[in-house]
Design a protein around this motif. Structure first.
Motif, PDB file in Angstrom:
ATOM      1  N   LEU B 202       4.986  44.314  57.049  1.00  0.00           N
ATOM      2  CA  LEU B 202       5.469  45.312  58.014  1.00  0.00           C
ATOM      3  C   LEU B 202       5.284  46.725  57.479  1.00  0.00           C
ATOM      4  N   VAL B 204       3.095  47.796  55.305  1.00  0.00           N
ATOM      5  CA  VAL B 204       1.672  48.140  55.299  1.00  0.00           C
ATOM      6  C   VAL B 204       1.218  48.511  56.703  1.00  0.00           C
ATOM      7  N   TYR B 205       1.617  47.702  57.692  1.00  0.00           N
ATOM      8  CA  TYR B 205       1.195  48.027  59.053  1.00  0.00           C
ATOM      9  C   TYR B 205       1.784  49.353  59.510  1.00  0.00           C
ATOM     10  N   LEU B 206       3.064  49.571  59.215  1.00  0.00           N
ATOM     11  CA  LEU B 206       3.704  50.832  59.621  1.00  0.00           C
ATOM     12  C   LEU B 206       3.034  52.033  58.957  1.00  0.00           C
TER      13      LEU B 206
END
Lengths: 253, 253
Positions: B202, B204-206
């Motif tokens: 999460l 990394v994606y954010l």
DNA sequence: CCGGCCAGTAACTAAACAGTTACTTTGATG
DNA sequence: CATCAAAGTAACTGTTTAGTTACTGGCCGG
């Protein structure tokens, strides 16, 4: 039933206008209304006490407008709602700020002055380069956290492609200070061998602001689609550490 | 001049309503209008050819609504404007989508389906962990760049605290796939010793989404306050490199 | 081959809206 | 202590808006 809706509408119009007429006539009888050209009725005596405090009224309008614009955007904000929130009425709003657009611009300018003023008080150049950067990241994150209305106003203004901010004359010089001070900190870090040579002040600031802004401004859709409550204190704290970590990792030599 | 404005308004109302009356009467004479309860006039023969293509009309409305909502937000979007852009009229819009809010929700759902579908086609697990991450970062950035309307819709929806997205039933499972695949890539990278153990899917994606979203959605205010044109191709390219660099730097062992 | 149903049209309406008018109240100043 | 300008009020107006009504035209199943 034929034509009944039209008849009804017509009837209502007649009634409405007759009532108005009657009030006008009464008004004239009751107060004499000697001055020519006056057509409106006598007003009921008002109950609310006059405030007679221009500074307070102005400030109350600005505060109320900030809330209203932040919650509903430029298109969704209602002038009546702002007046009511401020405990005054529309006339005062137009009196002090001209129109809705100018009021909005004042709100926006005030918001920018707020963050840049607090930022200056940081003096990020006074500590070690790493501390300076991590303090700027922490400050920015915590300011965003405390001032959701600022993020909201930025979003609204960008939806309209900075249409109003562009017209602002006050804000051009407000931001050069930030980049200047940041550049000095980065230079010191490069000379001390702790930062990479390619570290750039604008990029560093944009990185810090990106990580803070996105998490907070998009928390509602993100929480919904990922099924995790980003507003939870432990998640907020974890993201604060992530911002500092990412920012330093991206410029560390 | 006394009461002249009221008299004038009254006169106008009479005229307007008399004209309407006349049209109604004429209508009755001209077409007989035998069916009881009909009170409106004969319509002029229409010039536009009937489309009679429900799928095309529906799609045109959705496309037009996407543009209008993205440009003006939920509060600023005009139902008439959507109908006109779609080359149809309001009745059809209400026919296919119920009301403005449901139409907006359809637009939003469609936008999410768009990005998540394209994302799935990436298959980030097929290459080395580092390539997988940098490909996801590049894909996300370039998708944002090509679909400014998606960013705009996200901004609008978040202004309203995901009020409409929360109601959506279609979108809950759409996003688990992304985090699942990302987690596998990170695990492989950790086992290979190229990523740090604390790397979280999460986060990394954010990080990736933050860096892309903020730069583009806030480009207008940023360009204004910093006096640098962020939309310039060379600046766009530089930021693309910055995103990949920052993302990898934040998880590299 | 016709009657009902669905795509489509445009005029309409009630309510909401930004902005204005027509006043009243208050305090400071000559 | 009269007066005048600034502060304040609330009703009003023209326009815009989301949503509705009352229709027309074409196609398809019986």
């Amino acid at each position: 039933m034929k034509n009944s809706s039209v008849l009804f509408a017509f009837y209502n119009l007649l009634i409405r206008h007759y009532e108005r007429w009657e009030v006008i006539e009464k008004g004239k009888l009751m107060e004499g209304a000697g001055r020519g050209g006056k057509t409106t009725a006598k007003r009921r005596p008002r109950e609310r006490v006059l405030q007679r405090d221009p500074e307070r009224t102005r400030a109350a309008i600005l505060e109320a407008a900030t809330q209203e614009f932040a919650e509903n955007g430029m298109g969704g904000a209602r002038v009546d709602a702002i007046a009511e929130r401020a405990g005054t009425n529309k006339r005062m709003l137009y009196h002090y700020f001209g129109d809705k657009e100018q009021l909005y611009l004042h709100v926006l300018e005030e918001a920018y002055v707020g963050i840049r003023t607090a930022e200056r008080a940081l003096h990020i150049g006074d500590r070690s380069p790493e501390e300076g950067i991590s303090d700027l990241a922490l400050f920015t994150w915590r300011y965003f956290l405390k001032h959701p209305e600022f993020l909201s106003l930025l979003g609204t203004e960008n939806l309209h492609r900075a249409r109003w901010l562009r017209q602002s004359v006050r804000l051009k010089e407000l931001h050069s200070h930030l980049l200047g001070e940041l550049e000095q900190v980065l230079e010191r870090g490069k000379k001390a061998g702790v930062f990479i040579d390619s570290a750039d002040p604008l990029n560093v600031y944009l990185t810090i602001a990106s990580l803070g802004y996105f998490y907070l401004s998009n928390q509602y859709t993100l929480s919904t689609i990922f099924g995790r409550e980003l507003a939870q204190p432990e998640n907020i704290d974890a993201w604060e550490r992530q911002i500092v970590h990412v920012t330093l990792a991206s410029i560390k030599a």
